[in-house]
Design an enzyme around this catalytic site. Structure first.
Site, PDB file in Angstrom:
ATOM      1  N   LYS A 168      28.041 -27.985 -39.756  1.00 26.35           N
ATOM      2  CA  LYS A 168      27.322 -28.630 -40.865  1.00 26.35           C
ATOM      3  C   LYS A 168      26.357 -29.663 -40.289  1.00 26.35           C
ATOM      4  CE  LYS A 168      29.292 -32.036 -42.865  1.00 26.35           C
ATOM      5  NZ  LYS A 168      28.361 -33.172 -42.599  1.00 26.35           N
ATOM      6  N   ASP A 227      33.856 -33.421 -46.956  1.00 22.52           N
ATOM      7  CA  ASP A 227      32.910 -32.388 -46.548  1.00 22.52           C
ATOM      8  C   ASP A 227      33.388 -30.971 -46.859  1.00 22.52           C
ATOM      9  OD1 ASP A 227      30.921 -34.036 -45.604  1.00 22.52           O
ATOM     10  OD2 ASP A 227      31.631 -34.026 -43.534  1.00 22.52           O
TER      11      ASP A 227
END
Length: 226
Positions: A9, A129
């Site tokens: 990410k 996340d």
């Protein structure tokens, strides 16, 4: 056997806009995913087990607190599965490795067990996340990670260099050491980003509010950037 990629990410922009009474920070971030990452493989088994392989395997333990096993338990089904995590992403490197592993585990086990994904609250409890990694696509992430807005149009493809000095940086520690938490968010409406110049021009107006604190405590990051 079912296999899922746990993509790295990347926060192209990361604005910290506040902090709730419970301690969680409010974010406004433009998130994308690289085409490299870890691999999760799951297959049918009587018991729930985790085997960790790959070049970063020695940095992790298959303990009950491992995010992969926590993700499996988030279904609340007490089902078995043989899970293999092929670990390539450095741990504590700010690219959502553990969250991406958890998200990939959720996707893989949902397919293996043929069940829906756990409720949003259970997913968010794994980490801020994890919801954005579950979608695994460019988006705007706001709130405490619970507000995910897909971008209205695809972003241009971009080559990125991910460089890691081999020093673990704890994201929770960086958050705790922030001196300024009430910063301006991204624009209410993101501009049209049709090509690479558009994207770079926009990113030049944005920030990573965690970078100053992270680099102050880990000078190796500045040396790598230099």
């Amino acid at each position: 056997m079912i296999s899922e990629t746990a993509c790295a990410k990347i926060n192209l922009a990361l604005h910290v806009t506040g902090q709730r009474a419970d301690g969680y920070h409010l974010l406004d971030s433009l998130v994308v995913f690289a085409d490299t990452g870890d691999r999760i493989r799951v297959s049918e088994a009587e018991n729930l087990t985790l085997n960790i392989t790959g070049p970063q395997a020695d940095k992790l333990k298959a303990s009950p607190g491992n995010l992969v096993l926590r993700a499996a338990r988030a279904f609340g089904l007490h089902k078995g599965a043989a899970i293999t995590l092929e670990k390539h992403l450095p741990i504590a490197s700010g690219i959502g490795g553990g969250s991406a592993d958890a998200a990939a585990t959720l996707r893989a086990l949902a397919a293996l067990w043929q069940v829906p994904l756990p409720p949003t609250a259970a997913v968010l409890a794994l980490g801020a996340d994890v919801p954005v990694c579950l979608g695994d696509r460019p988006c705007r992430m706001q709130g405490v990670g619970n507000i995910i807005t897909p971008l209205p149009r695809p972003l241009p493809r971009v080559w990125l260099v991910l460089a890691n000095p081999g020093v673990a940086v704890s994201t929770p520690t960086v958050f705790r050491r922030l001196t300024q938490r009430n910063n301006p968010p991204l624009p209410p409406t993101l501009p049209a980003l049709h090509n690479l110049p558009d994207l770079l021009t926009f990113l030049a107006t944005t920030r990573n509010d965690l970078e100053p604190t992270a680099t102050a405590n880990t000078p190796e990051i500045l040396r790598v950037k230099s």
